[in-house]
Structure formats: structure tokens, C-alpha cells
Design a protein around this motif. Structure first.
Motif, PDB file in Angstrom:
ATOM      1  N   SER A   1     102.519   8.921  42.584  1.00 29.19           N
ATOM      2  CA  SER A   1     101.646   9.978  42.071  1.00 29.19           C
ATOM      3  C   SER A   1     101.638   9.983  40.547  1.00 29.19           C
ATOM      4  N   ALA A   2     102.800   9.773  39.945  1.00 31.90           N
ATOM      5  CA  ALA A   2     102.875   9.705  38.484  1.00 31.90           C
ATOM      6  C   ALA A   2     102.058   8.531  37.960  1.00 31.90           C
ATOM      7  N   LEU A   3     102.129   7.401  38.665  1.00 25.40           N
ATOM      8  CA  LEU A   3     101.381   6.217  38.246  1.00 25.40           C
ATOM      9  C   LEU A   3      99.880   6.441  38.363  1.00 25.40           C
ATOM     10  N   VAL A   4      99.454   7.038  39.462  1.00 22.29           N
ATOM     11  CA  VAL A   4      98.029   7.296  39.683  1.00 22.29           C
ATOM     12  C   VAL A   4      97.491   8.289  38.662  1.00 22.29           C
ATOM     13  N   GLU A   5      98.233   9.349  38.403  1.00 20.00           N
ATOM     14  CA  GLU A   5      97.780  10.371  37.462  1.00 20.00           C
ATOM     15  C   GLU A   5      97.737   9.879  36.026  1.00 20.00           C
ATOM     16  N   ALA A   6      98.451   8.775  35.755  1.00 18.04           N
ATOM     17  CA  ALA A   6      98.400   8.201  34.402  1.00 18.04           C
ATOM     18  C   ALA A   6      96.994   7.750  34.042  1.00 18.04           C
ATOM     19  N   ALA A   7      96.174   7.479  35.053  1.00 18.92           N
ATOM     20  CA  ALA A   7      94.797   7.039  34.797  1.00 18.92           C
ATOM     21  C   ALA A   7      93.992   8.113  34.084  1.00 18.92           C
ATOM     22  N   THR A   8      94.342   9.386  34.277  1.00 18.86           N
ATOM     23  CA  THR A   8      93.621  10.465  33.612  1.00 18.86           C
ATOM     24  C   THR A   8      94.092  10.669  32.181  1.00 18.86           C
ATOM     25  N   ILE A   9      95.202  10.017  31.822  1.00 17.30           N
ATOM     26  CA  ILE A   9      95.770  10.169  30.479  1.00 17.30           C
ATOM     27  C   ILE A   9      95.436   8.994  29.585  1.00 17.30           C
ATOM     28  N   ASN A  10      95.349   7.798  30.195  1.00 18.45           N
ATOM     29  CA  ASN A  10      95.302   6.589  29.368  1.00 18.45           C
ATOM     30  C   ASN A  10      93.968   6.323  28.697  1.00 18.45           C
ATOM     31  N   GLY A  11      92.971   7.166  28.910  1.00 18.71           N
ATOM     32  CA  GLY A  11      91.680   6.957  28.250  1.00 18.71           C
ATOM     33  C   GLY A  11      91.787   6.882  26.749  1.00 18.71           C
ATOM     34  N   PRO A  12      92.184   7.980  26.084  1.00 18.01           N
ATOM     35  CA  PRO A  12      92.246   7.968  24.626  1.00 18.01           C
ATOM     36  C   PRO A  12      93.438   7.203  24.065  1.00 18.01           C
ATOM     37  N   THR A  13      94.442   6.928  24.875  1.00 18.76           N
ATOM     38  CA  THR A  13      95.651   6.281  24.360  1.00 18.76           C
ATOM     39  C   THR A  13      95.800   4.836  24.814  1.00 18.76           C
ATOM     40  N   GLU A  14      94.932   4.390  25.698  1.00 18.67           N
ATOM     41  CA  GLU A  14      95.103   3.068  26.318  1.00 18.67           C
ATOM     42  C   GLU A  14      95.119   1.947  25.294  1.00 18.67           C
ATOM     43  N   ARG A  15      94.192   1.990  24.340  1.00 13.32           N
ATOM     44  CA  ARG A  15      94.107   0.898  23.369  1.00 13.32           C
ATOM     45  C   ARG A  15      95.374   0.801  22.534  1.00 13.32           C
ATOM     46  N   ALA A  16      95.855   1.960  22.063  1.00 12.34           N
ATOM     47  CA  ALA A  16      97.058   1.957  21.226  1.00 12.34           C
ATOM     48  C   ALA A  16      98.274   1.495  22.008  1.00 12.34           C
ATOM     49  N   THR A  17      98.452   1.996  23.218  1.00  8.70           N
ATOM     50  CA  THR A  17      99.615   1.605  24.006  1.00  8.70           C
ATOM     51  C   THR A  17      99.536   0.160  24.464  1.00  8.70           C
ATOM     52  N   THR A  18      98.323  -0.308  24.753  1.00  5.26           N
ATOM     53  CA  THR A  18      98.176  -1.712  25.139  1.00  5.26           C
ATOM     54  C   THR A  18      98.557  -2.635  23.997  1.00  5.26           C
ATOM     55  N   GLN A  19      98.097  -2.318  22.804  1.00  2.00           N
ATOM     56  CA  GLN A  19      98.449  -3.122  21.639  1.00  2.00           C
ATOM     57  C   GLN A  19      99.953  -3.089  21.391  1.00  2.00           C
ATOM     58  N   PHE A  20     100.543  -1.905  21.567  1.00  4.37           N
ATOM     59  CA  PHE A  20     101.987  -1.783  21.382  1.00  4.37           C
ATOM     60  C   PHE A  20     102.732  -2.656  22.383  1.00  4.37           C
TER      61      PHE A  20
END
Length: 281
Positions: free
Chosen positions: A35-54
Motif C-alpha cells: 500500500s505504501a508503494l502504491v500510494e507513492a504514485a500520488t506523491i512522485n509527480g512533482p518530486t519524481e525528476r529530482a529523486t530520479t536524478q538523485f
């Protein structure tokens, strides 16, 4: 002192087994983790690029930081044995993670829709945490509180980023922290045994890097995360049976932060206790 290191190592190993059993082998654990993994999809929109680069740069950053600090300390302070032990332990922790990931069977079906392939422990988190731990081991006691806080923050950020990007579940990250602890604690004991002359307080007054503020910040981060966990659990209980929210995600983040900073506080206290004992007559 050796007893405390043995006890801490055994605690990490026991916690790792408990983490694996609950979050992988039980229905409740799988549901919480997934559930935590699935709900991360609603969070990673604005932060996905930064965290992916990191995360893309994480291996290079981890190796570079550890290499620079370890080499500098080794050459300038001639701590050859300690550096060798720290580097060997860092390699061993990452090897152990990959072996555990291969040895563990696929996730059993417990009625929870999830990817069956085993992803525990997290390799990215292990790399970040072990690199930070290697730096912590080779620096002198006056620098360890600062190194612990910065290294712990770096490892926690790596673990949370893998969750935000849906690369790993919270339990994968927690398991990585525990693997690093189980490997690096015996290595730390060896470093203390082989570096008795420099693993003492210098007696020249408090250095800014050994200020209590760093330990306090780690403790504060853990307390805030615990409060967030309680709030998330209350939300989960009140929303039971309704549409999914992000409470499981924040509970997972809290678990990562609590584990990462708890390890930081424990290691800083344990090594600081050793330094003070060696200083006393």
C-alpha cells in the motif's frame, strides 16, 4: 564494550529476520508494504525528476564521498588498517545485500496483488548507508557526531527516494539499514581495537563537529517521524474500508526515517562511549 557491539549486531540480525518475516511472509505485512508503494504514485509527480536524478547519481556520489574522505584520512592520518577494515566492510555489506536478494525466494502470494520478485534488501540504500558508515568509522571521535548526522541523513534520503520512485517498498529500505548495521558494527569494533591511539577524545574542549546539536538533530528527526507515524496510523484506522489515501505512504516514510536516525543515534552514542572510556584514567 565488546559485549555492546555483539548485542547490537545480534539486534540488527534479529530485526532483519523479523522485518523479512512480517513484511514478506504475512498478509498484513505485505498489504502495508505494498500500500505504501502504491500510494507513492500520488506523491512522485512533482518530486519524481529530482529523486530520479538523485538515485541515478547515488552510486557515484556514495563511492566518491567515501573514497575522498577515506583516502584523505588514510593518507593524512596514516590509518591504514582502519581504512582497510572500513572499505572491506562496505564491500561486504553490499555483497551481502545482493546475495540475500538472490537467496530469498519470491514473495509468496497472500492475496495481495504485488510483484512477486524479491526486492529486499534495497541495494541503493545499502550503498548509501555503507558508504556513510565507512566514513563514520575512519574519522576521529571529534568528527563522528557530524559524520553520523550527515551520513544518516544521506542514507535516509536515499531510502525515501527509492520509495517515492516506487523502486522499493519501505521494508526493503529498513532491511538494508539492518544489513549495514550487522556488517559495519563488527567492523567498527575492529577499528576501535586497531586504532586505540586515535579513538579517544582529544581533551581540548568541545569541537563544533562533536557538538551535541548533531545528536539532537538526529533524535529530533526520529521524534518528528514517530509523530508522523502515529498520525498516519490514526488516518489509516479512520479511513478503513474507504478509498485509498496517502497514509500508508507516510507511515512507510516514517518507518524509514525512524530506523535510519535511530541507527545514527545508537552508533554515535556507542562510539562516543568508547572514546570517553579510553580517555578516562
Amino acid at each position: 564494550m565488546g559485549f555492546l557491539f555483539v548485542l547490537s549486531t545480534l539486534a540488527c540480525m534479529a530485526a532483519f529476520v523479523a522485518t523479512y518475516y512480517f513484511f514478506v511472509r504475512t498478509t498484513t505485512g505485505q498489504y502495508i508494504d505494498e500500500s505504501a508503494l502504491v500510494e507513492a504514485a500520488t506523491i512522485n509527480g512533482p518530486t519524481e525528476r529530482a529523486t530520479t536524478q538523485f538515485l541515478d547519481w547515488l552510486p557515484v556520489i556514495s563511492v566518491a564521498i567515501a573514497a575522498v574522505v577515506v583516502l584523505f584520512v588514510t593518507i593524512m592520518r596514516r590509518r591504514w588498517k582502519s581504512a582497510g577494515i572500513a572499505v572491506a566492510a562496505c564491500v561486504a555489506a553490499n555483497l551481502a545485500t545482493q546475495l540475500l536478494k538472490d537467496w530469498f525466494p519470491n514473495r509468496p502470494f497472500r492475496g495481495v496483488q504485488t510483484i512477486e520478485l524479491n526486492s529486499l534488501p534495497s541495494g541503493h540504500t545499502t550503498l548509501a548507508a555503507s558508504a556513510a558508515a565507512a566514513v563514520f568509522l575512519v574519522v576521529s571521535p571529534r568528527w563522528r557526531p557530524l559524520a553520523g548526522f550527515l551520513g544518516g541523513t544521506f542514507a535516509v534520503a536515499a531510502g525515501v527516494s527509492t520509495l517515492i520512485n516506487q523502486w522499493h517498498r519501505p521494508a526493503d529500505v529498513v532491511a538494508a539499514f539492518l544489513v549495514v548495521g550487522a556488517v559495519m558494527l563488527p567492523a567498527g569494533w575492529l577499528v576501535l581495537r586497531t586504532g586505540k591511539r586515535w579513538n579517544v577524545e582529544d581533551g581540548r574542549g568541545e569541537h563544533w563537529a562533536s557538538s551535541r546539536v548533531w545528536l539532537s538533530l538526529s533524535t529530533l528527526a526520529g521524534v518528528v517521524a514517530a509523530a508522523l507515524a502515529v498520525y498516519s496510523l490514526i488516518g489509516i484506522a479512520s479511513d478503513f474500508g474507504q478509498e485509498s489515501t496517502t497514509n500508508y505512504f507516510w507511515a512507510g516514510v516514517s518507518l524509514i526515517v525512524i530506523t535510519g536516525y535511530l541507527a545514527t543515534v545508537a552508533a554515535t552514542w556507542l562510539f562516543g562511549l568508547n572514546a570517553r572510556r579510553r580517555q578516562s584514567p
